[in-house]
Structure formats: C-alpha cells, structure tokens
Scaffold this motif. Structure first.
Motif, PDB file in Angstrom:
ATOM      1  N   ARG A  61       4.268   5.845  -8.545  1.00 25.95           N
ATOM      2  CA  ARG A  61       2.896   5.954  -9.034  1.00 25.95           C
ATOM      3  C   ARG A  61       2.111   7.085  -8.396  1.00 25.95           C
ATOM      4  O   ARG A  61       1.295   7.696  -9.047  1.00 25.95           O
ATOM      5  N   GLU A  62       2.318   7.302  -7.123  1.00 25.79           N
ATOM      6  CA  GLU A  62       1.484   8.241  -6.373  1.00 25.79           C
ATOM      7  C   GLU A  62       2.260   9.499  -6.004  1.00 25.79           C
ATOM      8  O   GLU A  62       3.493   9.501  -5.992  1.00 25.79           O
ATOM      9  N   HIS A  63       1.526  10.541  -5.657  1.00 26.81           N
ATOM     10  CA  HIS A  63       2.136  11.771  -5.160  1.00 26.81           C
ATOM     11  C   HIS A  63       2.800  11.469  -3.821  1.00 26.81           C
ATOM     12  O   HIS A  63       2.224  10.795  -2.974  1.00 26.81           O
ATOM     13  N   GLU A  64       4.009  11.940  -3.635  1.00 25.03           N
ATOM     14  CA  GLU A  64       4.747  11.655  -2.402  1.00 25.03           C
ATOM     15  C   GLU A  64       4.341  12.602  -1.280  1.00 25.03           C
ATOM     16  O   GLU A  64       4.457  13.814  -1.395  1.00 25.03           O
ATOM     17  N   THR A  65       3.846  12.013  -0.208  1.00 25.48           N
ATOM     18  CA  THR A  65       3.574  12.721   1.043  1.00 25.48           C
ATOM     19  C   THR A  65       4.134  11.844   2.152  1.00 25.48           C
ATOM     20  O   THR A  65       4.436  10.659   1.939  1.00 25.48           O
ATOM     21  N   ALA A  66       4.250  12.401   3.332  1.00 23.47           N
ATOM     22  CA  ALA A  66       4.746  11.604   4.462  1.00 23.47           C
ATOM     23  C   ALA A  66       3.799  10.436   4.739  1.00 23.47           C
ATOM     24  O   ALA A  66       4.245   9.308   4.964  1.00 23.47           O
ATOM     25  N   LEU A  67       2.503  10.691   4.715  1.00 25.66           N
ATOM     26  CA  LEU A  67       1.541   9.615   4.973  1.00 25.66           C
ATOM     27  C   LEU A  67       1.625   8.541   3.890  1.00 25.66           C
ATOM     28  O   LEU A  67       1.596   7.350   4.194  1.00 25.66           O
ATOM     29  N   HIS A  68       1.747   8.969   2.641  1.00 24.36           N
ATOM     30  CA  HIS A  68       1.891   7.978   1.565  1.00 24.36           C
ATOM     31  C   HIS A  68       3.126   7.110   1.804  1.00 24.36           C
ATOM     32  O   HIS A  68       3.053   5.889   1.735  1.00 24.36           O
ATOM     33  N   LEU A  69       4.251   7.759   2.084  1.00 25.51           N
ATOM     34  CA  LEU A  69       5.507   7.026   2.249  1.00 25.51           C
ATOM     35  C   LEU A  69       5.429   6.017   3.394  1.00 25.51           C
ATOM     36  O   LEU A  69       5.904   4.897   3.280  1.00 25.51           O
ATOM     37  N   PRO A 126      -0.325  -4.774   6.633  1.00 23.79           N
ATOM     38  CA  PRO A 126      -1.134  -3.640   6.176  1.00 23.79           C
ATOM     39  C   PRO A 126      -2.592  -3.988   5.875  1.00 23.79           C
ATOM     40  O   PRO A 126      -3.452  -3.110   5.943  1.00 23.79           O
ATOM     41  N   ASN A 127      -2.880  -5.237   5.570  1.00 25.67           N
ATOM     42  CA  ASN A 127      -4.272  -5.638   5.346  1.00 25.67           C
ATOM     43  C   ASN A 127      -5.120  -5.459   6.601  1.00 25.67           C
ATOM     44  O   ASN A 127      -6.341  -5.385   6.508  1.00 25.67           O
ATOM     45  N   CYS A 128      -4.481  -5.397   7.765  1.00 29.23           N
ATOM     46  CA  CYS A 128      -5.185  -5.233   9.037  1.00 29.23           C
ATOM     47  C   CYS A 128      -5.250  -3.778   9.492  1.00 29.23           C
ATOM     48  O   CYS A 128      -5.879  -3.472  10.498  1.00 29.23           O
ATOM     49  N   TRP A 129      -4.593  -2.887   8.767  1.00 26.21           N
ATOM     50  CA  TRP A 129      -4.545  -1.478   9.176  1.00 26.21           C
ATOM     51  C   TRP A 129      -5.865  -0.780   8.897  1.00 26.21           C
ATOM     52  O   TRP A 129      -6.525  -1.042   7.908  1.00 26.21           O
ATOM     53  N   GLN A 130      -6.189   0.152   9.783  1.00 28.56           N
ATOM     54  CA  GLN A 130      -7.313   1.037   9.546  1.00 28.56           C
ATOM     55  C   GLN A 130      -6.826   2.209   8.691  1.00 28.56           C
ATOM     56  O   GLN A 130      -5.661   2.575   8.760  1.00 28.56           O
ATOM     57  N   THR A 131      -7.709   2.783   7.928  1.00 32.75           N
ATOM     58  CA  THR A 131      -7.361   3.955   7.145  1.00 32.75           C
ATOM     59  C   THR A 131      -7.149   5.133   8.086  1.00 32.75           C
ATOM     60  O   THR A 131      -7.933   5.334   9.017  1.00 32.75           O
ATOM     61  N   THR A 132      -6.081   5.871   7.871  1.00 32.56           N
ATOM     62  CA  THR A 132      -5.795   7.029   8.709  1.00 32.56           C
ATOM     63  C   THR A 132      -5.651   8.274   7.839  1.00 32.56           C
ATOM     64  O   THR A 132      -5.359   8.174   6.650  1.00 32.56           O
ATOM     65  N   SER A 133      -5.826   9.419   8.471  1.00 33.43           N
ATOM     66  CA  SER A 133      -5.784  10.675   7.722  1.00 33.43           C
ATOM     67  C   SER A 133      -4.526  11.489   7.993  1.00 33.43           C
ATOM     68  O   SER A 133      -4.330  12.532   7.388  1.00 33.43           O
ATOM     69  N   SER A 134      -3.682  10.999   8.898  1.00 34.49           N
ATOM     70  CA  SER A 134      -2.459  11.742   9.201  1.00 34.49           C
ATOM     71  C   SER A 134      -1.362  10.787   9.661  1.00 34.49           C
ATOM     72  O   SER A 134      -1.645   9.656  10.081  1.00 34.49           O
ATOM     73  N   VAL A 135      -0.131  11.270   9.594  1.00 34.73           N
ATOM     74  CA  VAL A 135       1.004  10.475  10.060  1.00 34.73           C
ATOM     75  C   VAL A 135       0.859  10.194  11.554  1.00 34.73           C
ATOM     76  O   VAL A 135       1.104   9.081  12.010  1.00 34.73           O
ATOM     77  N   GLY A 136       0.447  11.204  12.309  1.00 35.90           N
ATOM     78  CA  GLY A 136       0.267  11.023  13.754  1.00 35.90           C
ATOM     79  C   GLY A 136      -0.731   9.926  14.080  1.00 35.90           C
ATOM     80  O   GLY A 136      -0.501   9.102  14.965  1.00 35.90           O
ATOM     81  N   ASN A 137      -1.858   9.911  13.367  1.00 37.73           N
ATOM     82  CA  ASN A 137      -2.861   8.859  13.583  1.00 37.73           C
ATOM     83  C   ASN A 137      -2.313   7.496  13.207  1.00 37.73           C
ATOM     84  O   ASN A 137      -2.553   6.510  13.897  1.00 37.73           O
ATOM     85  N   TRP A 138      -1.592   7.419  12.089  1.00 39.25           N
ATOM     86  CA  TRP A 138      -1.010   6.143  11.671  1.00 39.25           C
ATOM     87  C   TRP A 138      -0.009   5.651  12.712  1.00 39.25           C
ATOM     88  O   TRP A 138      -0.015   4.481  13.083  1.00 39.25           O
ATOM     89  N   TRP A 139       0.844   6.550  13.191  1.00 39.26           N
ATOM     90  CA  TRP A 139       1.863   6.169  14.168  1.00 39.26           C
ATOM     91  C   TRP A 139       1.206   5.653  15.449  1.00 39.26           C
ATOM     92  O   TRP A 139       1.607   4.630  15.991  1.00 39.26           O
ATOM     93  N   ARG A 140       0.164   6.360  15.944  1.00 40.89           N
ATOM     94  CA  ARG A 140      -0.534   5.910  17.166  1.00 40.89           C
ATOM     95  C   ARG A 140      -1.201   4.559  16.947  1.00 40.89           C
ATOM     96  O   ARG A 140      -1.164   3.692  17.816  1.00 40.89           O
ATOM     97  N   MET A 141      -1.809   4.391  15.773  1.00 37.60           N
ATOM     98  CA  MET A 141      -2.456   3.108  15.462  1.00 37.60           C
ATOM     99  C   MET A 141      -1.431   1.978  15.480  1.00 37.60           C
ATOM    100  O   MET A 141      -1.645   0.932  16.081  1.00 37.60           O
ATOM    101  N   MET A 142      -0.300   2.214  14.819  1.00 36.39           N
ATOM    102  CA  MET A 142       0.734   1.186  14.768  1.00 36.39           C
ATOM    103  C   MET A 142       1.348   0.921  16.145  1.00 36.39           C
ATOM    104  O   MET A 142       1.606  -0.227  16.512  1.00 36.39           O
ATOM    105  N   ALA A 143       1.596   1.977  16.907  1.00 38.17           N
ATOM    106  CA  ALA A 143       2.244   1.835  18.216  1.00 38.17           C
ATOM    107  C   ALA A 143       1.367   1.109  19.221  1.00 38.17           C
ATOM    108  O   ALA A 143       1.873   0.565  20.197  1.00 38.17           O
ATOM    109  N   THR A 144       0.076   1.090  18.984  1.00 41.40           N
ATOM    110  CA  THR A 144      -0.840   0.421  19.912  1.00 41.40           C
ATOM    111  C   THR A 144      -1.492  -0.795  19.269  1.00 41.40           C
ATOM    112  O   THR A 144      -2.617  -1.136  19.584  1.00 41.40           O
TER     113      THR A 144
END
Length: 134
Positions: free
Chosen positions: A20-28, A53-71
């Motif tokens: 459905r969506e454009h494929e990017t690393a963050l999307h994937l 995922p309902n508890c995740w904050q919106t992130t703008s990059s893979v790095g931000n998502w990874w840090r959010m998840m890792a902590t």
C-alpha cells in the motif's frame, strides 16, 4: 528498490509486505501495517505491552525509532536489542522473499518464535530470559 534500479532490475516502489505504501526503511521497520501486526503479536507473546506499536511514539528516522525501541521502559535493554535484531532480520528476509522469489514465508510470527528459541539456546541469554515470561 533504488539498488535494483541501479542494476537495471525491475523494481516496485511499493512495500512488498503491505502493498500500500511507498517503501522506505522507516516504513518497513515502523510504519508498515504488516510489521506492526508482527510487533503486536510479539508484544502479546512476550507479555510486554509497551512493545506494542500502539504504544510507540511517532519518529522521523530509523535511528530515532531504533533508539526509542532499544530504550523501551520496563523491558531489559540487552534482551530488547536481541529482539530488535531478530525481528528486523526476519522481516527483512520476508521482504526479500516477496521481492525476489514472489513467495511468502508462511506465518512469520511462528518463525520468529522458533528463531528466538534457537538464539536463546545458542547463548543469547538476555533474550532467553525475556522469553521465559512468555
């Protein structure tokens, strides 16, 4: 997709998992409905609702998502690192299977559970400790 284009291979800019969506690393990793479903199942399986995922904050990059998840609060850090590596590796393999062989790996969630168990047996002690709660 961009790498395929540079090699002259046919490519599809649409995510092969959700189609459905454009494929990017963050999307994937973070935005794909298929990936989110896998993470929802994992959150239930390991009994850590904060991984849902309902508890995740919106992130703008893979790095931000990874840090959010890792902590993620309340989840042992080293166990979460192992889980991130495992889940993202399996999602990547599923993506590649759909992109290159046009075949879908059946029931990715159960495959991840089997791999997590194998990783625990191979010495990923923090991941194994996380899985004892499930």
């Amino acid at each position: 997709s961009d790498h395929l284009a540079t090699r002259g291979s046919p490519r599809n800019d649409v995510c092969p998992l959700c189609r459905r969506e454009h494929e990017t690393a963050l999307h994937l990793l973070a935005d794909c409905r298929y990936t989110k479903r896998i993470w929802s199942l994992i959150a239930t399986w390991i009994a850590w609702p904060q991984v849902n995922p309902n508890c995740w904050q919106t992130t703008s990059s893979v790095g931000n998502w990874w840090r959010m998840m890792a902590t993620t609060p309340g989840v042992p850090t080293k166990a979460m690192w192992s889980l991130l590596l495992l889940v993202n590796w399996e999602i990547w393999k599923e993506r590649n299977a759909r992109t290159f062989t046009r075949k879908s790996v059946t029931n990715l969630f159960f495959k991840i559970k089997e791999e997590a168990h194998s990783w625990g047996l191979a010495g990923a002690k923090h991941l194994a400790a996380l899985l004892t709660f499930s």
